[in-house]
Design an enzyme around this catalytic site. Structure first.
Site, PDB file in Angstrom:
ATOM      1  CE  LYS A 194      -4.887 -10.026  -6.017  1.00  0.00           C
ATOM      2  NZ  LYS A 194      -5.976  -9.105  -6.064  1.00  0.00           N
ATOM      3  CE  LYS A 214       9.612  -3.653   2.025  1.00  0.00           C
ATOM      4  NZ  LYS A 214       8.445  -3.707   2.895  1.00  0.00           N
ATOM      5  CD  GLU A 260      -0.978  -7.751  -2.085  1.00  0.00           C
ATOM      6  OE1 GLU A 260      -0.529  -8.846  -2.449  1.00  0.00           O
ATOM      7  OE2 GLU A 260      -0.973  -7.382  -0.900  1.00  0.00           O
ATOM      8  NE  ARG A 306       1.453  -9.791   2.981  1.00  0.00           N
ATOM      9  CZ  ARG A 306       1.472  -8.468   3.139  1.00  0.00           C
ATOM     10  NH1 ARG A 306       1.622  -7.940   4.336  1.00  0.00           N
ATOM     11  NH2 ARG A 306       1.321  -7.669   2.102  1.00  0.00           N
ATOM     12  CD  GLU A 345      -5.210   2.121  -1.382  1.00  0.00           C
ATOM     13  OE1 GLU A 345      -4.704   3.233  -1.185  1.00  0.00           O
ATOM     14  OE2 GLU A 345      -5.845   1.850  -2.427  1.00  0.00           O
ATOM     15  CB  CYS A 349      -6.763  -7.711   2.544  1.00  0.00           C
ATOM     16  SG  CYS A 349      -5.516  -6.447   2.305  1.00  0.00           S
ATOM     17  CB  VAL A 380      -0.950  -0.006   1.228  1.00  0.00           C
ATOM     18  CG1 VAL A 380      -1.601   1.360   1.415  1.00  0.00           C
ATOM     19  CG2 VAL A 380      -2.017  -1.071   1.043  1.00  0.00           C
ATOM     20  CB  ALA A 402     -16.424 -21.951  -7.653  1.00  0.00           C
ATOM     21  N   GLY A 449      -7.306 -15.810  -0.092  1.00  0.00           N
ATOM     22  CA  GLY A 449      -6.081 -15.779   0.716  1.00  0.00           C
ATOM     23  C   GLY A 449      -5.572 -14.352   0.703  1.00  0.00           C
TER      24      GLY A 449
HETATM   25  P1  NAD Z   1       3.323  -4.524   4.336  1.00  0.00           P
HETATM   26  O1  NAD Z   1       3.503  -5.456   5.454  1.00  0.00           O
HETATM   27  O2  NAD Z   1       3.561  -4.998   2.932  1.00  0.00           O
HETATM   28  O3  NAD Z   1       4.200  -3.216   4.564  1.00  0.00           O
HETATM   29  C1  NAD Z   1       4.297  -2.521   5.772  1.00  0.00           C
HETATM   30  C2  NAD Z   1       5.604  -1.745   5.781  1.00  0.00           C
HETATM   31  O4  NAD Z   1       5.635  -0.856   6.907  1.00  0.00           O
HETATM   32  C3  NAD Z   1       6.843  -2.620   5.917  1.00  0.00           C
HETATM   33  O5  NAD Z   1       7.749  -2.338   4.870  1.00  0.00           O
HETATM   34  C4  NAD Z   1       7.445  -2.228   7.293  1.00  0.00           C
HETATM   35  O6  NAD Z   1       8.849  -2.320   7.334  1.00  0.00           O
HETATM   36  C5  NAD Z   1       6.961  -0.794   7.409  1.00  0.00           C
HETATM   37  N1  NAD Z   1       6.939  -0.251   8.789  1.00  0.00           N
HETATM   38  C6  NAD Z   1       6.511  -0.837   9.942  1.00  0.00           C
HETATM   39  N2  NAD Z   1       6.647   0.028  10.980  1.00  0.00           N
HETATM   40  C7  NAD Z   1       7.155   1.175  10.493  1.00  0.00           C
HETATM   41  C8  NAD Z   1       7.505   2.438  11.082  1.00  0.00           C
HETATM   42  N3  NAD Z   1       7.357   2.697  12.382  1.00  0.00           N
HETATM   43  N4  NAD Z   1       8.015   3.397  10.270  1.00  0.00           N
HETATM   44  C9  NAD Z   1       8.179   3.158   8.956  1.00  0.00           C
HETATM   45  N5  NAD Z   1       7.856   1.997   8.344  1.00  0.00           N
HETATM   46  C10 NAD Z   1       7.343   1.008   9.100  1.00  0.00           C
HETATM   47  O7  NAD Z   1       1.808  -4.011   4.473  1.00  0.00           O
HETATM   48  P2  NAD Z   1       0.745  -3.716   3.303  1.00  0.00           P
HETATM   49  O8  NAD Z   1       0.301  -4.984   2.662  1.00  0.00           O
HETATM   50  O9  NAD Z   1       1.232  -2.591   2.445  1.00  0.00           O
HETATM   51  O10 NAD Z   1      -0.488  -3.193   4.184  1.00  0.00           O
HETATM   52  C11 NAD Z   1      -0.427  -1.969   4.887  1.00  0.00           C
HETATM   53  C12 NAD Z   1      -1.815  -1.661   5.429  1.00  0.00           C
HETATM   54  O11 NAD Z   1      -2.746  -1.464   4.350  1.00  0.00           O
HETATM   55  C13 NAD Z   1      -2.425  -2.792   6.283  1.00  0.00           C
HETATM   56  O12 NAD Z   1      -3.201  -2.229   7.294  1.00  0.00           O
HETATM   57  C14 NAD Z   1      -3.318  -3.529   5.293  1.00  0.00           C
HETATM   58  O13 NAD Z   1      -4.368  -4.201   5.924  1.00  0.00           O
HETATM   59  C15 NAD Z   1      -3.836  -2.385   4.449  1.00  0.00           C
HETATM   60  N6  NAD Z   1      -4.215  -2.760   3.072  1.00  0.00           N
HETATM   61  C16 NAD Z   1      -3.453  -3.642   2.369  1.00  0.00           C
HETATM   62  C17 NAD Z   1      -3.824  -3.959   1.065  1.00  0.00           C
HETATM   63  C18 NAD Z   1      -3.005  -4.956   0.264  1.00  0.00           C
HETATM   64  O14 NAD Z   1      -3.491  -5.388  -0.769  1.00  0.00           O
HETATM   65  N7  NAD Z   1      -1.803  -5.318   0.678  1.00  0.00           N
HETATM   66  C19 NAD Z   1      -4.951  -3.365   0.471  1.00  0.00           C
HETATM   67  C20 NAD Z   1      -5.695  -2.457   1.228  1.00  0.00           C
HETATM   68  C21 NAD Z   1      -5.322  -2.143   2.528  1.00  0.00           C
END
Ligand code: NAD
Length: 441
Positions: free
Chosen positions: A320, A35, A155, A327, A151, A260, A11, A252, A257
């Site tokens: 997917k 990273k 993905e 995850r 958001e 989210c 995100v 179906a 998975g």
């Molecule tokens: P992710 O695990 O891929 O990334 C999180 C990032 O945050 C990591 O790189 C981590 O190192 C960094 N981080 C943690 N603590 C930090 C700090 N204090 N300062 C700076 N960076 C820090 O997570 P994601 O999949 O991008 O999801 C993020 C949020 O968005 C979650 O709440 C998720 O539920 C939501 N979300 C995800 C999706 C998706 O498809 N992945 C879609 C919609 C919403």
């Protein structure tokens, strides 16, 4: 506008890159130094179609920067996005430690009035708590307004979704701050829906829970179709023609998975439970999904009762297509069970094999092509509908003693399979049985 984005996962990075693409000056912060160093060199740490190209172009145009230093990132910044993870606690609730840490980081490092925008998926009430944490820990006399902006990207098409989303939800109790966020997003041309903070937080969970419900619903229908000899794909098309139902999310398969749906459904059950509400429907959705992930194993064991020493090919590992995200992928549960039964597992995925190696059982072997994975296999399981897998040359199976495919994603046309000489089982559709006398059972 000068913007900081905290967290550069699926995100945060997509948000940062997209905001820079529409002209903002964006600094992305992550605590993961490896990273950040990678991103500084223009290399994306995740696979997402179109992301690398946009990232490079905005770095070159000096609109996109990366750092591990919150102070440097928040300097002169008017708006800070929170996009860190909210993973699942052991009891299913959302773990808010990363979000709360960012609130403290913000409070310790802002020197001007700031709007804080929460993109992370957080339980109802969290944004008010973030506001409280920031106000309690502020080291400078500035005004901070926290806004909910959940958001909805998917993905695999996250960049496309940023520019073509169905809606941008802004939950705010401060019109000026909400106006600012709406202004930032204007160039995306995506419709904006403004509401209060708690409703915005709930919109995200309710949307994911509803989509997960659609998937578990069609999977239940598919299981009944199998027992009655109906075809779930025909049923889904017929249902989807009703505009009240719609034709999306009626595919179906072996369940949902990813990072989210599994965690957000469980978190919403907890959120409801915290106010003494028993969300029975959603509990059913979660249970159906857990069961559905294993139906391929049941089908396989029906055909090959003893898997000990059998070579089983797995095509597709990511949860997917078009993502490297492993995850909560069905491949984790399925490969673990196969190894436990004594099978030899040879896996192939076009993109996610590197990620898979650190997640799947160490006994899983990896092939460099579909051809190598299926060679001399006793059965092939399809777990992800990548284009490469959907367009596989079925003649590759011809040289096998007894070709058997068990397809968890209904990749192939049943009629085409009838003439292929391959025994073919899919989800919610009649099986194609073979007359080959070498059949296992
Ligand atoms: P992710 O695990 O891929 O990334 C999180 C990032 O945050 C990591 O790189 C981590 O190192 C960094 N981080 C943690 N603590 C930090 C700090 N204090 N300062 C700076 N960076 C820090 O997570 P994601 O999949 O991008 O999801 C993020 C949020 O968005 C979650 O709440 C998720 O539920 C939501 N979300 C995800 C999706 C998706 O498809 N992945 C879609 C919609 C919403």
């Amino acid at each position: 506008m000068k913007i900081a984005v905290v967290g550069t996962g699926y995100v945060g990075l997509v948000t940062g890159v997209s905001l820079s693409e529409i002209g903002h000056n964006v600094t992305c912060i992550d605590i993961d130094l490896a990273k950040v160093n990678k991103m500084k060199k223009g290399v994306s740490p995740i696979y997402e179609p179109g992301l690398s190209e946009l990232m490079l172009s905005n770095i070159e145009q000096k609109r996109l920067f990366f750092t591990t230093d919150h102070k440097e990132a928040f300097k002169d910044t008017e708006v800070i996005y929170i996009a860190v993870g909210t993973p699942e606690n052991a009891n299913g609730s959302a773990n808010l430690k990363y979000v709360e840490q960012v609130a403290i980081d913000i409070a310790s490092n802002v020197y001007r009035d700031t709007v804080v925008v929460t993109k992370s998926t957080v339980p109802v009430g969290t944004n008010h708590n973030i506001q409280r944490i920031i106000e309690k820990n502020l080291i400078n006399k500035v005004k901070v307004d926290v806004i909910s902006n959940p958001e909805f990207l998917k993905e695999g098409s996250a960049i496309y979704d940023s520019f073509n989303g169905d809606r941008i939800v802004i939950g705010s109790e401060n019109d000026e701050a909400a106006d600012k966020l709406e202004e930032i997003n204007k160039p995306f041309g995506v419709p904006v829906y403004r509401t209060d903070i708690k409703s915005a937080e709930m919109i995200k969970y309710a949307s994911n829970a509803f989509l997960a419900t659609k998937i578990s619903f069609i999977n239940e229908i598919s299981n009944i179709c199998e027992l009655l000899g109906a075809n779930v794909e025909e049923v889904a098309i017929g249902m989807g023609l009703d505009q009240r139902i719609g034709n999306q999310f009626l595919k179906a398969g072996i369940g949902y998975g990813g990072s989210c749906f599994p965690k957000d459904t469980k978190a919403l059950i907890q959120i409801a439970g915290n106010v003494d509400y028993d969300f029975q429907l959603l509990k059913g959705v979660v249970n159906v999904n857990r069961k559905q992930q294993k139906i391929l194993l049941n089908k396989l064991e029906e055909r090959i009762p003893s898997l000990k020493g059998k070579k089983i090919a797995i095509l597709g590992l990511a949860f997917k297509p078009n993502t490297d995200d492993m995850r909560e992928a069905a491949s984790i549960v399925i490969s673990k069970e196969l190894i436990k039964s004594g099978a030899r597992v040879i896996a192939y995925d076009p993109i996610s094999m590197e990620n898979a190696k650190s997640i799947l059982d160490e006994k899983v072997e990896y092939a460099s092509s579909i051809e190598d994975a299926i060679a001399e296999s006793d059965a092939t399981l399809i777990l992800t509908e990548w284009d490469e897998i959907k367009h596989i040359d079925l003649d590759l199976f011809k040289s096998m003693e007894y070709p058997l495919i068990i397809d968890g994603r209904n990749c192939f046309d049943i009629n085409k399979m009838k003439n292929s000489g391959i025994e073919y089982h899919s989800v919610g559709r009649p099986s194609v049985v073979s007359t080959n006398e070498k059949a296992y059972v």
